[in-house]
Motif scaffolding. Structure first.
Motif, PDB file in Angstrom:
ATOM      1  N   THR A  99      21.082  46.385  26.104  1.00 15.02           N
ATOM      2  CA  THR A  99      21.003  47.030  27.416  1.00 15.02           C
ATOM      3  C   THR A  99      21.960  48.210  27.501  1.00 15.02           C
ATOM      4  O   THR A  99      21.612  49.279  28.039  1.00 15.02           O
ATOM      5  CB  THR A  99      21.319  46.019  28.538  1.00 15.02           C
ATOM      6  OG1 THR A  99      20.454  44.886  28.399  1.00 15.02           O
ATOM      7  CG2 THR A  99      21.123  46.639  29.907  1.00 15.02           C
ATOM      8  N   LEU A 100      23.162  48.055  26.956  1.00 11.50           N
ATOM      9  CA  LEU A 100      24.129  49.156  26.962  1.00 11.50           C
ATOM     10  C   LEU A 100      23.652  50.323  26.100  1.00 11.50           C
ATOM     11  O   LEU A 100      23.916  51.489  26.418  1.00 11.50           O
ATOM     12  CB  LEU A 100      25.489  48.658  26.476  1.00 11.50           C
ATOM     13  CG  LEU A 100      26.347  47.969  27.541  1.00 11.50           C
ATOM     14  CD1 LEU A 100      27.506  47.227  26.905  1.00 11.50           C
ATOM     15  CD2 LEU A 100      26.865  48.982  28.559  1.00 11.50           C
ATOM     16  N   ARG A 101      22.972  50.021  25.022  1.00  7.17           N
ATOM     17  CA  ARG A 101      22.400  51.107  24.199  1.00  7.17           C
ATOM     18  C   ARG A 101      21.427  51.944  25.021  1.00  7.17           C
ATOM     19  O   ARG A 101      21.400  53.182  24.918  1.00  7.17           O
ATOM     20  CB  ARG A 101      21.672  50.513  22.990  1.00  7.17           C
ATOM     21  CG  ARG A 101      22.583  50.048  21.866  1.00  7.17           C
ATOM     22  CD  ARG A 101      21.740  49.456  20.761  1.00  7.17           C
ATOM     23  NE  ARG A 101      22.536  48.875  19.690  1.00  7.17           N
ATOM     24  CZ  ARG A 101      22.087  47.951  18.860  1.00  7.17           C
ATOM     25  NH1 ARG A 101      20.834  47.496  18.979  1.00  7.17           N
ATOM     26  NH2 ARG A 101      22.867  47.468  17.903  1.00  7.17           N
ATOM     27  N   GLU A 102      20.631  51.282  25.829  1.00  8.24           N
ATOM     28  CA  GLU A 102      19.682  51.994  26.685  1.00  8.24           C
ATOM     29  C   GLU A 102      20.425  52.876  27.685  1.00  8.24           C
ATOM     30  O   GLU A 102      20.057  54.031  27.909  1.00  8.24           O
ATOM     31  CB  GLU A 102      18.790  50.996  27.424  1.00  8.24           C
ATOM     32  CG  GLU A 102      17.864  50.195  26.530  1.00  8.24           C
ATOM     33  CD  GLU A 102      17.081  49.154  27.305  1.00  8.24           C
ATOM     34  OE1 GLU A 102      17.101  49.195  28.559  1.00  8.24           O
ATOM     35  OE2 GLU A 102      16.446  48.284  26.675  1.00  8.24           O
ATOM     36  N   TYR A 103      21.477  52.348  28.295  1.00  8.28           N
ATOM     37  CA  TYR A 103      22.257  53.127  29.262  1.00  8.28           C
ATOM     38  C   TYR A 103      22.912  54.330  28.590  1.00  8.28           C
ATOM     39  O   TYR A 103      22.926  55.436  29.137  1.00  8.28           O
ATOM     40  CB  TYR A 103      23.336  52.256  29.915  1.00  8.28           C
ATOM     41  CG  TYR A 103      22.807  51.143  30.784  1.00  8.28           C
ATOM     42  CD1 TYR A 103      21.491  51.135  31.244  1.00  8.28           C
ATOM     43  CD2 TYR A 103      23.625  50.081  31.151  1.00  8.28           C
ATOM     44  CE1 TYR A 103      21.014  50.109  32.039  1.00  8.28           C
ATOM     45  CE2 TYR A 103      23.163  49.050  31.958  1.00  8.28           C
ATOM     46  CZ  TYR A 103      21.857  49.068  32.390  1.00  8.28           C
ATOM     47  OH  TYR A 103      21.381  48.045  33.175  1.00  8.28           O
ATOM     48  N   ASP A 104      23.474  54.113  27.397  1.00  5.11           N
ATOM     49  CA  ASP A 104      24.162  55.194  26.698  1.00  5.11           C
ATOM     50  C   ASP A 104      23.195  56.239  26.163  1.00  5.11           C
ATOM     51  O   ASP A 104      23.614  57.348  25.804  1.00  5.11           O
ATOM     52  CB  ASP A 104      24.988  54.633  25.534  1.00  5.11           C
ATOM     53  CG  ASP A 104      26.257  53.938  26.011  1.00  5.11           C
ATOM     54  OD1 ASP A 104      26.630  54.126  27.188  1.00  5.11           O
ATOM     55  OD2 ASP A 104      26.876  53.202  25.216  1.00  5.11           O
ATOM     56  N   GLY A 105      21.917  55.892  26.101  1.00  4.20           N
ATOM     57  CA  GLY A 105      20.919  56.843  25.615  1.00  4.20           C
ATOM     58  C   GLY A 105      20.603  57.950  26.602  1.00  4.20           C
ATOM     59  O   GLY A 105      19.916  58.922  26.250  1.00  4.20           O
ATOM     60  N   VAL A 106      21.090  57.829  27.826  1.00  6.49           N
ATOM     61  CA  VAL A 106      20.858  58.849  28.860  1.00  6.49           C
ATOM     62  C   VAL A 106      22.179  59.567  29.144  1.00  6.49           C
ATOM     63  O   VAL A 106      23.175  58.911  29.463  1.00  6.49           O
ATOM     64  CB  VAL A 106      20.331  58.211  30.161  1.00  6.49           C
ATOM     65  CG1 VAL A 106      20.115  59.274  31.233  1.00  6.49           C
ATOM     66  CG2 VAL A 106      19.050  57.434  29.893  1.00  6.49           C
ATOM     67  N   PRO A 107      22.216  60.906  29.009  1.00  9.79           N
ATOM     68  CA  PRO A 107      23.457  61.643  29.297  1.00  9.79           C
ATOM     69  C   PRO A 107      23.952  61.363  30.711  1.00  9.79           C
ATOM     70  O   PRO A 107      23.162  61.177  31.641  1.00  9.79           O
ATOM     71  CB  PRO A 107      23.041  63.112  29.132  1.00  9.79           C
ATOM     72  CG  PRO A 107      21.849  63.061  28.233  1.00  9.79           C
ATOM     73  CD  PRO A 107      21.126  61.801  28.596  1.00  9.79           C
ATOM     74  N   CYS A 108      25.270  61.328  30.858  1.00  4.72           N
ATOM     75  CA  CYS A 108      25.842  61.004  32.164  1.00  4.72           C
ATOM     76  C   CYS A 108      26.411  62.246  32.839  1.00  4.72           C
ATOM     77  O   CYS A 108      27.084  63.059  32.207  1.00  4.72           O
ATOM     78  CB  CYS A 108      26.943  59.951  31.997  1.00  4.72           C
ATOM     79  SG  CYS A 108      27.571  59.346  33.574  1.00  4.72           S
ATOM     80  N   ASP A 109      26.107  62.397  34.112  1.00  2.78           N
ATOM     81  CA  ASP A 109      26.760  63.369  34.975  1.00  2.78           C
ATOM     82  C   ASP A 109      27.028  62.671  36.300  1.00  2.78           C
ATOM     83  O   ASP A 109      26.804  61.456  36.426  1.00  2.78           O
ATOM     84  CB  ASP A 109      25.913  64.642  35.159  1.00  2.78           C
ATOM     85  CG  ASP A 109      24.518  64.353  35.691  1.00  2.78           C
ATOM     86  OD1 ASP A 109      24.299  63.240  36.257  1.00  2.78           O
ATOM     87  OD2 ASP A 109      23.634  65.205  35.569  1.00  2.78           O
ATOM     88  N   LYS A 110      27.503  63.394  37.291  1.00  5.14           N
ATOM     89  CA  LYS A 110      27.853  62.735  38.549  1.00  5.14           C
ATOM     90  C   LYS A 110      26.657  62.053  39.193  1.00  5.14           C
ATOM     91  O   LYS A 110      26.768  60.918  39.698  1.00  5.14           O
ATOM     92  CB  LYS A 110      28.466  63.739  39.514  1.00  5.14           C
ATOM     93  CG  LYS A 110      28.980  63.099  40.801  1.00  5.14           C
ATOM     94  CD  LYS A 110      29.691  64.101  41.693  1.00  5.14           C
ATOM     95  CE  LYS A 110      30.208  63.416  42.959  1.00  5.14           C
ATOM     96  NZ  LYS A 110      30.924  64.372  43.841  1.00  5.14           N
ATOM     97  N   ASP A 111      25.505  62.726  39.179  1.00  6.54           N
ATOM     98  CA  ASP A 111      24.309  62.133  39.796  1.00  6.54           C
ATOM     99  C   ASP A 111      23.891  60.856  39.075  1.00  6.54           C
ATOM    100  O   ASP A 111      23.518  59.859  39.711  1.00  6.54           O
ATOM    101  CB  ASP A 111      23.150  63.136  39.784  1.00  6.54           C
ATOM    102  CG  ASP A 111      23.350  64.271  40.784  1.00  6.54           C
ATOM    103  OD1 ASP A 111      24.166  64.094  41.721  1.00  6.54           O
ATOM    104  OD2 ASP A 111      22.709  65.316  40.620  1.00  6.54           O
ATOM    105  N   ARG A 112      23.959  60.895  37.730  1.00  2.00           N
ATOM    106  CA  ARG A 112      23.619  59.707  36.948  1.00  2.00           C
ATOM    107  C   ARG A 112      24.594  58.569  37.261  1.00  2.00           C
ATOM    108  O   ARG A 112      24.194  57.418  37.430  1.00  2.00           O
ATOM    109  CB  ARG A 112      23.675  60.057  35.448  1.00  2.00           C
ATOM    110  CG  ARG A 112      23.637  58.867  34.491  1.00  2.00           C
ATOM    111  CD  ARG A 112      22.312  58.164  34.475  1.00  2.00           C
ATOM    112  NE  ARG A 112      22.248  57.171  33.395  1.00  2.00           N
ATOM    113  CZ  ARG A 112      21.299  56.262  33.272  1.00  2.00           C
ATOM    114  NH1 ARG A 112      20.319  56.207  34.159  1.00  2.00           N
ATOM    115  NH2 ARG A 112      21.308  55.422  32.261  1.00  2.00           N
ATOM    116  N   TYR A 113      25.878  58.886  37.350  1.00  2.00           N
ATOM    117  CA  TYR A 113      26.876  57.871  37.661  1.00  2.00           C
ATOM    118  C   TYR A 113      26.613  57.238  39.026  1.00  2.00           C
ATOM    119  O   TYR A 113      26.637  56.019  39.167  1.00  2.00           O
ATOM    120  CB  TYR A 113      28.285  58.471  37.639  1.00  2.00           C
ATOM    121  CG  TYR A 113      29.343  57.491  38.103  1.00  2.00           C
ATOM    122  CD1 TYR A 113      29.798  56.481  37.268  1.00  2.00           C
ATOM    123  CD2 TYR A 113      29.849  57.548  39.405  1.00  2.00           C
ATOM    124  CE1 TYR A 113      30.745  55.559  37.692  1.00  2.00           C
ATOM    125  CE2 TYR A 113      30.800  56.628  39.843  1.00  2.00           C
ATOM    126  CZ  TYR A 113      31.239  55.640  38.988  1.00  2.00           C
ATOM    127  OH  TYR A 113      32.161  54.720  39.422  1.00  2.00           O
TER     128      TYR A 113
END
Length: 299
Positions: A99-113
């Motif tokens: 599950t964490l691999r899936e989360y880390d597969g999407v770049p993070c920015d403020k909106d994503r956070y």
């Protein structure tokens, strides 16, 4: 004679193999306020040489537990999301990792956070303690400001984004190792008040208290990572419990800030000041301070 020599060689080889087997090095899965990574050596030096059962009623990031790796332990906390991480890792660490691999597969920015934080709060609201909730706890911890765990009066997580855009949210081998330790040893996970967690402590058991700390100044407030807070009366209750466990014959160790109230509450026990560096503070100049390690024994 030959058979005897072969048997002796086999026994000696087995003995040598046992001597070289080392426990895996494990570290906390989460960055946690008051984490004991810096104090580990000093805490271990002050632990009793032998004990029956290991108790940690305020488990938090579990730095000491994971370093010592006792075979018989009771861990406890009031933070249900934290405990869910340990339970899910024990049940199926690979599911949490995937599950964490899936989360880390999407770049993070403020909106994503903010999107992930809302998803996490939806889990909290619906009391959904599952693999996804555990993975969200770990992911949020790596992307929120200073790894804080803070909730509002409704129990919802409200820590802002730390501007971390990439990089893994986990150490896969460590997650597997923590899961293996919890699964392959007799580690009971309890949830609730610290007094209830110690209800069956017996003579010869070891109890380590790493409670929310007494404020370092009169203007500071009693705070912790739950919506209910840890009050002055809670600190008094903890001190009374410490004395009861001492009377039972348990070996007890506690860490806290080096402040007058702590000396008053634990008068009569061995109190040793130690220097520490605190990572979770907005003001870098205030990240060095004094703590104390309190024991009811000296070995």
């Amino acid at each position: 004679m030959k058979a005897f020599l072969m048997m002796a060689y086999a026994l000696a080889k087995g003995k040598c193999a046992d001597m070289t087997v080392a426990k895996p090095q494990l570290k906390p899965v989460l960055k946690w306020a008051g984490g004991k990574k810096q104090l580990l050596d000093r805490l271990e030096e002050r632990m009793p040489h032998s004990y029956r059962r290991y108790y940690e009623p305020f488990i938090g990031g579990a730095a000491l537990l994971l370093d010592v790796q006792p075979k018989l332990a009771v861990i406890n906390d009031v933070n249900a999301q934290l405990l869910n991480v340990y339970r899910q890792l024990r049940a199926d660490a690979e599911a949490v990792i995937e599950t964490l691999r899936e989360y880390d597969g999407v770049p993070c920015d403020k909106d994503r956070y903010l999107e992930m934080r809302q998803k996490y709060n939806d889990k909290i609201t619906s009391v959904a303690f599952d693999v996804e909730c555990a993975a969200l706890t770990i992911w949020i911890n790596k992307h929120c400001f200073n790894g804080l765990y803070r909730v509002n009066s409704k129990g919802l997580f409200n820590v802002p984004y730390n501007n971390k855009t990439d990089g893994p949210s986990m150490d896969e081998d460590n997650l597997r190792g923590v899961g293996n330790f919890l699964r392959n040893n007799d580690v009971e996970i309890r949830e609730g008040d610290f007094e209830a967690a110690c209800k069956d402590v017996q003579s010869g058991d070891f109890v380590y208290f790493d409670s929310p700390y007494v404020p370092v100044s009169k203007t500071a407030s009693f705070t912790d990572y739950t919506k209910d807070g840890f009050t002055y009366e809670d600190h008094c209750r903890l001190a009374r419990l410490y004395r009861r466990l001492d009377a039972l014959g348990a070996k007890v160790m506690l860490s806290n800030h080096n402040v007058d109230l702590v000396y008053e509450l634990y008068d009569g026990f061995h109190i040793e000041p130690v220097s520490v560096r605190r990572a979770i503070n907005r003001d870098a100049s205030k990240r060095v301070g004094k703590e104390v390690i309190i024991t009811n024994y000296q070995e």
